[in-house]
Enzyme design. Structure first.
Site, PDB file in Angstrom:
ATOM      1  N   ASP A   1       7.004 -16.629  13.467  1.00 18.37           N
ATOM      2  CA  ASP A   1       8.325 -17.578  13.422  1.00 18.37           C
ATOM      3  C   ASP A   1       8.021 -18.953  13.140  1.00 18.37           C
ATOM      4  OD1 ASP A   1      10.202 -15.403  13.881  1.00 18.37           O
ATOM      5  OD2 ASP A   1       9.386 -15.307  15.849  1.00 18.37           O
TER       6      ASP A   1
ATOM      7  N   ASP B   1       7.930  -8.257  10.960  1.00 12.64           N
ATOM      8  CA  ASP B   1       8.091  -9.876  11.305  1.00 12.64           C
ATOM      9  C   ASP B   1       7.189 -10.198  12.834  1.00 12.64           C
ATOM     10  OD1 ASP B   1       8.428 -12.470  11.247  1.00 12.64           O
ATOM     11  OD2 ASP B   1      10.685 -12.269  11.484  1.00 12.64           O
TER      12      ASP B   1
ATOM     13  N   SER C   1       0.956  -1.170   0.074  1.00 11.36           N
ATOM     14  CA  SER C   1      -0.129  -0.139  -0.136  1.00 11.36           C
ATOM     15  C   SER C   1       0.801   1.190  -0.010  1.00 11.36           C
ATOM     16  CB  SER C   1      -0.858   0.212   1.109  1.00 11.36           C
ATOM     17  OG  SER C   1      -1.665  -1.040   1.370  1.00 11.36           O
TER      18      SER C   1
END
Length: 796
Positions: free
Chosen positions: A323, A320, A248
């Site tokens: 995991d 992030d 975006s």
């Protein structure tokens, strides 16, 4: 002769009857945009004006009446889309499409979104306004479900209608949050590269530690082709009937840099294209509330919105928040796994997946304390090498409903800022501007810091207890900028500044769009709405011309054919424009495919090369890798006793690209215009059936734009050079606080998801041409140009 006439008249009569039946049946199935409807639950008469693009403007005596009405009108335009959206997270698409969707269902059913939704609902305050308004919205959907016409897709597929519940709302938000995550695409592939080729091969990706502030440790082991995870998850998202969120753009300019002295706001969230389009627009007005919002199918509060006081939008943070862990099974008991404290029992859950026209499938799910095992949920993983998935969204209290309610009911910039703390995941860049002159960029997400010796770009060690350690930041540490001295804020999924000298890990996109946005914003102090309209459609790359110059210096120019010389000169003079009649982008993007193929495929193999093409990491590293003469990727592992040079790879790739374009488009280079290879088609799930394609799909169209420019119309590189756009701006919105009633927007196709509505595709041509329409807020103007549908309370 008379007999033939009678037969002819009889046949004509039959056709007339059939035609009349089709017309009357089609009329019955169309959304109702005028007249009168009686609804349960509303207390007072509510009026809905549908403007010339089918946008409902809802005028109600209370927010509760407005939400019930919104649920009804949303359902009459988007019920099929709602049905698909609510089925993804719990794994219920196979009930509609059979075994074709079984892989998707196994994966999503195993993730645990459905269970997390149940847990969140159990903790809700049932007296809160967010809950009460959500239930009113669901009541409106269910009244249409019971009394409105059945959409044609339901009849073709054979869907049994079921009432919508608040768990459907949470599941839809859960799927949205998952589609933002990138770790499952990238981390397994990077682990394979590390284990098979070594850390030197990761320098060009910047994840060997050379671009980080920390010392990194690899969990080295025998290669297990973990990239099967990347391949499977990428395939599931690509084949999903509901597209993922991808990127975006957004920028907000303060009063000091606008001609009017008022805030200007722009946002264009990048999402996979589909039909119907992602957003449903609706304008709500009550005595104590007004909001012009953009809604996901089946959700009660807008993720994008504005009123006379403030505007907000979003882009992906790309942080992030997921995991993957390699667990170690107990050799004596496969239902146990190793932890720092010793062996623990897996949690084992069984689910039943119903499959249309087939037997039910029993899904056995194992969970460690990290999360569900991917083994058994996706193909290609060995049972003795269990991989679990840890995801922030499932690890913290789920307050997403209260969060989106708060965004659309904020009182001021500080109130808005604090409401974002409720969003643990996904990570978002949330943009803000208001009538008082405030501008802001605020990130959402429960951010954390990992130990210095842990690299989250790889599959981690699930047994040592160290790789799972996380130090959570207070929300106050999340990156943000409120009224900065440079008088603008922006986001283009680019890397954020370090937090406490810690460069927060993520799957950020390259600098291209961000650099272009800053170049443009810095150049002016008298911005207008019209300037923003041009800027949001900008097709100029700020980075590609420099990449091209690096390429050209590496190409051996001896023995070039006339066609190759002409193509070379087209690239040499290119300014980075990606318009319909430009030639250079056709050559450049064809070259990039062969460059990538010749550089990476010999080491990775065909399947993993295709995975790499779909990652953000690839986009990040193209510019630096092309310029790096010492990259180990230049060596071709398939050639014996020979090191391939950068010049040889670039020269070969250029010749292959020109040969392919000659074969495809002829030998007249000036005719290789971008419009011939860059096209868009908005695909409906049922449009995959050839006989239904023209009825349900919208397009194809020629279109400008390209990858990683402001007008980001995305495609995957292919040898054939058919750059079919798969994702891009899901809306383009520009809010002008000097003239709020004339702010503008556009959708990729249309407001309605009903193919019988004239609003199914009535914005498509305008969108392709970079045009806009007004987001009307003036009641007199709305009434003068709209159809009126009145909702009255049912008599008790």
């Amino acid at each position: 002769m008379r007999r033939l006439k009678k037969i002819a008249l009889s046949i004509f009569f039959i056709f007339v009857v059939i035609a009349l039946f089709i017309l009357s049946y089609g009329y019955f199935l169309k959304p109702k945009y005028d007249g009168e409807i009686r609804l349960n639950s509303i207390q007072k008469e509510t009026t809905v004006y549908f403007d010339e693009y089918g946008i409902p403007h809802i005028y109600a005596a209370s927010q509760k009446d407005a939400m019930t009405t919104l649920g009804y009108v949303h359902a009459q335009d988007r019920l099929w889309q709602m049905e698909l959206m609510r089925r993804i997270a719990p794994g219920r698409l196979s009930e509609l499409f059979g075994s074709l969707m079984l892989k998707n269902d196994k994966f999503f059913a195993g993730l645990g979104i459905d269970e997390d939704s149940e847990k969140a609902i159990a903790q809700l305050d049932k007296n809160s306004e967010s809950y009460q308004l959500t239930m009113a919205y669901l009541d409106g959907i269910n009244q249409f479900l019971e009394e409105g016409p059945t959409p044609i897709e339901f009849q073709l597929v054979g869907v049994k209608k079921e009432k919508f519940t608040i768990k459907d709302v949470y599941n839809i938000f859960g799927y949205m949050a998952f589609s933002f995550a990138m770790a499952q695409k990238s981390d397994p592939l990077m682990t394979d590269i590390r284990d098979e080729l070594g850390m030197d091969y990761l320098k060009d990706f910047g994840i060997d530690g050379s671009l980080a502030h920390t010392k990194l440790k690899s969990f080295k082991g025998k290669s297990e082709t973990y990239s099967e995870i990347s391949k499977s998850v990428a395939s599931l998202l690509e084949n999903s009937p509901i597209p993922p969120f991808i990127g975006s753009n957004s920028w907000v300019v303060g009063p000091q840099k606008t001609k009017s002295g008022k805030v200007l706001f722009a946002n264009d969230p990048h999402i996979g294209f589909s039909q119907p389009a992602t957003w449903y627009e609706a304008h709500i007005v009550t005595p104590d509330y007004e909001m012009y919002g953009y809604y996901l199918a089946g959700t009660p509060f807008p993720l994008l919105g504005h009123n006379r006081d403030y505007a907000y939008g979003l882009t992906m943070f790309e942080n992030d928040d997921m995991d993957l862990f390699l667990e170690i099974n107990n050799p004596e008991n496969e239902n146990q796994y190793q932890t720092k404290e010793g062996f623990k029992n897996y949690q084992i859950i069984e689910k039943i997946i119903k499959v249309k026209d087939s037997s039910d499938v029993v899904l056995k799910i194992k969970k460690s304390h990290h999360g569900p095992l991917m083994n058994g949920l996706i193909d290609g993983l060995k049972e003795d090498k269990p991989i679990s998935m840890w995801w922030t969204y499932l690890q913290h209290k789920n307050q997403i409903l209260d969060a989106v309610y708060a965004l659309s009911h904020a009182k001021n910039v500080d109130d808005f800022h604090q409401s974002i703390e409720l969003i643990a995941a996904p990570g978002l860049n949330i943009m803000y501007g208001d009538a008082k002159g405030n501008i802001a960029w605020i990130t959402s997400g429960k951010l954390y810091k990992m130990p210095e010796n842990v690299n989250p770009n790889f599959i981690l060690n699930g047994a040592n207890g160290e790789d799972e350690e996380k130090e959570y930041y207070d929300f106050a540490e999340n990156p943000y900028a409120i009224n900065p001295e440079w008088n603008y804020v922006y986001s283009a999924n680019n890397q954020v500044e370090p937090i406490d000298d810690y460069l927060y890990p993520g799957y950020y996109l390259p600098e291209d769009r961000a650099k272009r946005i800053v170049q443009l914003l810095e150049s002016k102090n008298d911005w207008t709405k019209e300037d923003f309209m041009k800027m949001i459609n900008d097709t100029q790359s700020s980075v590609a011309p420099s990449i091209v110059q690096s390429i050209l210096t590496g190409i051996n120019q001896t023995n070039l054919s006339e066609t190759e010389k002409t193509a070379f000169n087209e690239l040499k003079k290119w300014n980075g424009s990606n318009g319909l009649t430009d030639v250079a982008p056709t050559i450049y993007n064809q070259f990039l495919f062969y460059f990538l193929k010749n550089t990476f495929e010999d080491e990775l193999g065909e399947d993993r090369f295709k995975i790499l093409l779909s990652t953000h990491l690839l986009k990040q590293m193209i510019a630096s890798q092309i310029a790096n003469e010492n990259s180990p990727w230049w060596e071709n592992s398939s050639t014996k006793d020979k090191i391939e040079s950068r010049t040889e790879i670039l020269s070969l790739s250029f010749k292959q690209a020109i040969a392919q374009l000659e074969k495809k488009l002829g030998n007249q280079v000036p005719s290789w215009t971008w419009n011939k290879v860059h096209t868009i088609e908005h695909k409906h799930p049922l449009g995959e059936v050839a006989a239904l394609r023209n009825y349900f799909n919208v397009g194809p169209f020629e279109i400008n734009g390209s990858n990683e420019i402001i007008n980001n119309l995305m495609f995957t590189f292919t040898e054939a050079g058919n750059h079919q756009v798969t994702a891009g701006p899901s809306t383009r919105r520009i809010i002008d606080f000097s003239d709020i009633e004339n702010s503008v927007s556009i959708l990729p196709t249309g407001q309605s998801g009903n193919p019988l509505s004239k609003h199914y595709d009535d914005q498509a041509v305008m969108y392709n041409e970079g045009k806009f329409r007004k987001m009307k807020m003036n009641r007199k103007e709305i009434e003068a140009s709209s159809r009126k549908l009145v909702f009255k309370p049912k008599s008790k």
